[in-house]
Design a protein around this motif. Structure first.
Motif, mmCIF file in Angstrom:
data_model
loop_
_atom_site.group_PDB
_atom_site.id
_atom_site.type_symbol
_atom_site.label_atom_id
_atom_site.label_comp_id
_atom_site.label_asym_id
_atom_site.label_seq_id
_atom_site.Cartn_x
_atom_site.Cartn_y
_atom_site.Cartn_z
ATOM 1 N N ALA A 116 -10.101 -11.964 2.465
ATOM 2 C CA ALA A 116 -10.042 -12.481 3.839
ATOM 3 C C ALA A 116 -11.364 -12.340 4.572
ATOM 4 O O ALA A 116 -11.669 -13.132 5.470
ATOM 5 N N THR A 117 -12.175 -11.341 4.204
ATOM 6 C CA THR A 117 -13.402 -11.071 4.956
ATOM 7 C C THR A 117 -14.663 -11.227 4.129
ATOM 8 O O THR A 117 -15.757 -10.942 4.621
ATOM 9 N N ASP A 118 -14.533 -11.642 2.862
ATOM 10 C CA ASP A 118 -15.688 -11.749 1.956
ATOM 11 C C ASP A 118 -16.404 -10.406 1.821
ATOM 12 O O ASP A 118 -17.625 -10.340 1.688
ATOM 13 N N HIS A 119 -15.617 -9.339 1.878
ATOM 14 C CA HIS A 119 -16.200 -7.995 1.748
ATOM 15 C C HIS A 119 -16.700 -7.810 0.317
ATOM 16 O O HIS A 119 -16.018 -8.150 -0.645
ATOM 17 N N ALA A 120 -17.878 -7.250 0.182
ATOM 18 C CA ALA A 120 -18.504 -7.161 -1.133
ATOM 19 C C ALA A 120 -17.942 -6.046 -2.007
ATOM 20 O O ALA A 120 -18.165 -6.042 -3.210
ATOM 21 N N ASN A 121 -17.213 -5.125 -1.422
ATOM 22 C CA ASN A 121 -16.727 -3.965 -2.164
ATOM 23 C C ASN A 121 -15.209 -4.020 -2.320
ATOM 24 O O ASN A 121 -14.469 -3.727 -1.382
ATOM 25 N N PRO A 122 -14.703 -4.377 -3.516
ATOM 26 C CA PRO A 122 -13.259 -4.470 -3.711
ATOM 27 C C PRO A 122 -12.536 -3.149 -3.518
ATOM 28 O O PRO A 122 -11.331 -3.124 -3.275
ATOM 29 N N ALA A 123 -13.266 -2.036 -3.631
ATOM 30 C CA ALA A 123 -12.629 -0.726 -3.473
ATOM 31 C C ALA A 123 -12.432 -0.355 -2.007
ATOM 32 O O ALA A 123 -11.767 0.633 -1.702
ATOM 33 N N ALA A 124 -12.987 -1.142 -1.092
ATOM 34 C CA ALA A 124 -12.932 -0.788 0.325
ATOM 35 C C ALA A 124 -11.504 -0.709 0.835
ATOM 36 O O ALA A 124 -11.142 0.196 1.582
ATOM 37 N N GLN A 125 -10.674 -1.670 0.423
ATOM 38 C CA GLN A 125 -9.293 -1.677 0.902
ATOM 39 C C GLN A 125 -8.543 -0.456 0.402
ATOM 40 O O GLN A 125 -7.822 0.206 1.148
ATOM 41 N N HIS A 126 -8.725 -0.123 -0.877
ATOM 42 C CA HIS A 126 -8.052 1.049 -1.433
ATOM 43 C C HIS A 126 -8.469 2.316 -0.694
ATOM 44 O O HIS A 126 -7.650 3.201 -0.432
ATOM 45 N N ALA A 127 -9.740 2.393 -0.338
ATOM 46 C CA ALA A 127 -10.250 3.587 0.336
ATOM 47 C C ALA A 127 -9.638 3.762 1.718
ATOM 48 O O ALA A 127 -9.632 4.870 2.261
ATOM 49 N N MET A 128 -9.121 2.685 2.294
ATOM 50 C CA MET A 128 -8.513 2.786 3.618
ATOM 51 C C MET A 128 -7.187 3.540 3.589
ATOM 52 O O MET A 128 -6.685 3.957 4.635
ATOM 53 N N GLY A 129 -6.589 3.666 2.409
ATOM 54 C CA GLY A 129 -5.411 4.514 2.284
ATOM 55 C C GLY A 129 -4.111 3.892 2.735
ATOM 56 O O GLY A 129 -3.291 4.574 3.361
ATOM 57 N N HIS A 130 -3.899 2.606 2.422
ATOM 58 C CA HIS A 130 -2.660 1.945 2.825
ATOM 59 C C HIS A 130 -2.081 1.169 1.641
ATOM 60 O O HIS A 130 -2.712 0.238 1.132
ATOM 61 N N VAL A 131 -0.882 1.531 1.222
ATOM 62 C CA VAL A 131 -0.220 0.833 0.129
ATOM 63 C C VAL A 131 0.208 -0.553 0.625
ATOM 64 O O VAL A 131 0.710 -0.689 1.749
ATOM 65 N N PRO A 132 0.012 -1.627 -0.151
ATOM 66 C CA PRO A 132 0.340 -2.967 0.340
ATOM 67 C C PRO A 132 1.842 -3.243 0.372
ATOM 68 O O PRO A 132 2.633 -2.618 -0.342
ATOM 69 N N ILE A 133 2.210 -4.195 1.196
ATOM 70 C CA ILE A 133 3.612 -4.590 1.343
ATOM 71 C C ILE A 133 4.189 -5.067 0.017
ATOM 72 O O ILE A 133 5.356 -4.801 -0.295
ATOM 73 N N THR A 134 3.389 -5.765 -0.799
ATOM 74 C CA THR A 134 3.916 -6.261 -2.070
ATOM 75 C C THR A 134 4.336 -5.127 -3.006
ATOM 76 O O THR A 134 5.119 -5.347 -3.928
ATOM 77 N N THR A 135 3.847 -3.925 -2.765
ATOM 78 C CA THR A 135 4.266 -2.763 -3.553
ATOM 79 C C THR A 135 5.524 -2.129 -2.982
ATOM 80 O O THR A 135 6.435 -1.734 -3.729
ATOM 81 N N THR A 136 5.613 -2.023 -1.657
ATOM 82 C CA THR A 136 6.751 -1.324 -1.052
ATOM 83 C C THR A 136 7.975 -2.206 -0.840
ATOM 84 O O THR A 136 9.100 -1.706 -0.812
ATOM 85 N N LEU A 137 7.776 -3.512 -0.732
ATOM 86 C CA LEU A 137 8.917 -4.393 -0.460
ATOM 87 C C LEU A 137 9.980 -4.324 -1.547
ATOM 88 O O LEU A 137 11.176 -4.253 -1.241
ATOM 89 N N PRO A 138 9.616 -4.328 -2.846
ATOM 90 C CA PRO A 138 10.656 -4.183 -3.877
ATOM 91 C C PRO A 138 11.377 -2.830 -3.802
ATOM 92 O O PRO A 138 12.567 -2.736 -4.126
ATOM 93 N N LEU A 139 10.677 -1.789 -3.388
ATOM 94 C CA LEU A 139 11.305 -0.473 -3.261
ATOM 95 C C LEU A 139 12.339 -0.471 -2.147
ATOM 96 O O LEU A 139 13.396 0.160 -2.253
ATOM 97 N N ILE A 140 12.046 -1.179 -1.075
ATOM 98 C CA ILE A 140 13.003 -1.295 0.031
ATOM 99 C C ILE A 140 14.232 -2.068 -0.403
ATOM 100 O O ILE A 140 15.367 -1.697 -0.103
ATOM 101 N N ALA A 141 13.997 -3.160 -1.119
ATOM 102 C CA ALA A 141 15.108 -4.019 -1.545
ATOM 103 C C ALA A 141 16.103 -3.283 -2.423
ATOM 104 O O ALA A 141 17.296 -3.612 -2.445
ATOM 105 N N ASN A 142 15.627 -2.288 -3.149
ATOM 106 C CA ASN A 142 16.498 -1.553 -4.071
ATOM 107 C C ASN A 142 17.150 -0.336 -3.449
ATOM 108 O O ASN A 142 17.917 0.363 -4.115
ATOM 109 N N ARG A 143 16.863 -0.051 -2.176
ATOM 110 C CA ARG A 143 17.433 1.124 -1.538
ATOM 111 C C ARG A 143 18.834 0.823 -1.005
ATOM 112 O O ARG A 143 19.050 -0.178 -0.329
ATOM 113 N N PRO A 144 19.800 1.699 -1.288
ATOM 114 C CA PRO A 144 21.144 1.496 -0.753
ATOM 115 C C PRO A 144 21.213 1.911 0.710
ATOM 116 O O PRO A 144 20.287 2.517 1.248
ATOM 117 N N GLY A 145 22.343 1.607 1.360
ATOM 118 C CA GLY A 145 22.556 2.057 2.722
ATOM 119 C C GLY A 145 22.240 1.003 3.758
ATOM 120 O O GLY A 145 21.874 -0.128 3.443
#
Length: 289
Positions: free
Chosen positions: A218-247
């Motif tokens: 989105a920003t043409d940032h030169a360092n692909p590791a920059a996002q990981h260093a920010m410390g936020h798991v992406p929605i595409t990782t957590t959304l399946p975990l939510i879908a499988n939670r009961p209750g």
């Protein structure tokens, strides 16, 4: 328990002043930086994080406005998840509060003293109570915290203070049975988080990024590791975990970065989150738990 989402964006808000990405130049509804207010009676209020936008957030939220006395306010407590600037700069805006208690991870309290001296600055105005984030009770609400990350703010990267640096909060109202979990900063889906969110009425979950390569593309940032260093798991990782939670837990994403395509209500990513059963509430959304 009453809950108001004062802001739902990550640091810088959306649109961000120095960004011309697709979301910042679109007609998507604006979002201010992430913060939440909660109360048991609608008269005495407490904050989860204090964003740089806190003044505007208070003035646009009638329940938080000053009164009834000429210098009286309903704010009593701030619970900080960490020491990041977008979660703490608002404390300086609140410096005129005569009686405020701030809870935060011990490492964050250290950073706010030795690296970003907010406590020293505020102490020149009023003596607040600064307490470590431990199990406590506020207005009858049972509050617990879960250590979730050791990510240090950039300004405190040289600190050797032991973690945890970041926590999530669980706030339970024994009168109504309602429970709020606030977790806007997840580096991973941490150990113990399943149990921490069990039977919660509402979980406000880290939605900073939609996918793992988002910041780079989105920003043409030169360092692909920059996002990981920010410390936020992406929605595409957590959304399946939510879908499988009961209750009957309601899951809502907050702390949305300006590059995140879910901020566009007409976009396919926004639709995908809703289709999976999660929510993307805007600023000002209110819940009763």
């Amino acid at each position: 328990m009453k809950v108001i989402l004062l802001g739902t964006a990550a640091g810088g808000g959306c649109p961000q002043w120095n960004c011309a990405c697709a979301q910042c130049t679109s007609d998507s509804p604006p979002r201010t930086q992430d913060s939440v207010a909660f109360s048991t009676d609608g008269r005495t209020w407490h904050l989860l994080n204090a964003s740089p936008d806190v003044r505007a957030q208070i003035l646009t939220t009638p329940a938080l406005r000053a009164g009834p006395g000429p210098r009286e306010t309903p704010l009593r407590t701030v619970l900080l998840t960490d020491a990041e600037l977008d979660h703490t700069l608002g404390l300086l805006m609140l410096r005129e509060a005569t009686d405020l208690t701030v809870h935060a991870p011990a490492a964050a309290l250290h950073a706010l003293t030795d690296h970003f001296p907010a406590r020293t600055i505020i102490g020149e105005y009023h003596s607040w109570n600064w307490l470590p984030a431990t199990e406590t009770t506020i207005d009858g609400l049972q509050i617990t915290s879960l250590p979730i990350s050791d990510k240090q703010p950039k300004y405190a990267r040289a600190s050797t203070h032991p973690g945890p640096w970041v926590v999530a909060y669980r706030i339970h109202d024994p009168t109504t049975g309602g429970t709020l979990v606030y977790a806007p900063c997840l580096r991973t889906w941490p150990p113990g988080f399943d149990a921490f969110t069990d039977d919660a009425s509402l979980v406000l979950l880290d939605g900073t990024f939609y996918r793992s390569t988002e910041f780079t593309t989105a920003t043409d940032h030169a360092n692909p590791a920059a996002q990981h260093a920010m410390g936020h798991v992406p929605i595409t990782t957590t959304l399946p975990l939510i879908a499988n939670r009961p209750g009957s837990t309601r899951w809502a994403y907050t702390h949305l970065n300006n590059t995140n395509p879910v901020v566009d209500p007409a976009g396919p990513e926004h639709a995908a989150v809703l289709a999976a059963g999660a929510e993307l509430p805007p600023d000002g959304t209110e819940f009763t738990l």
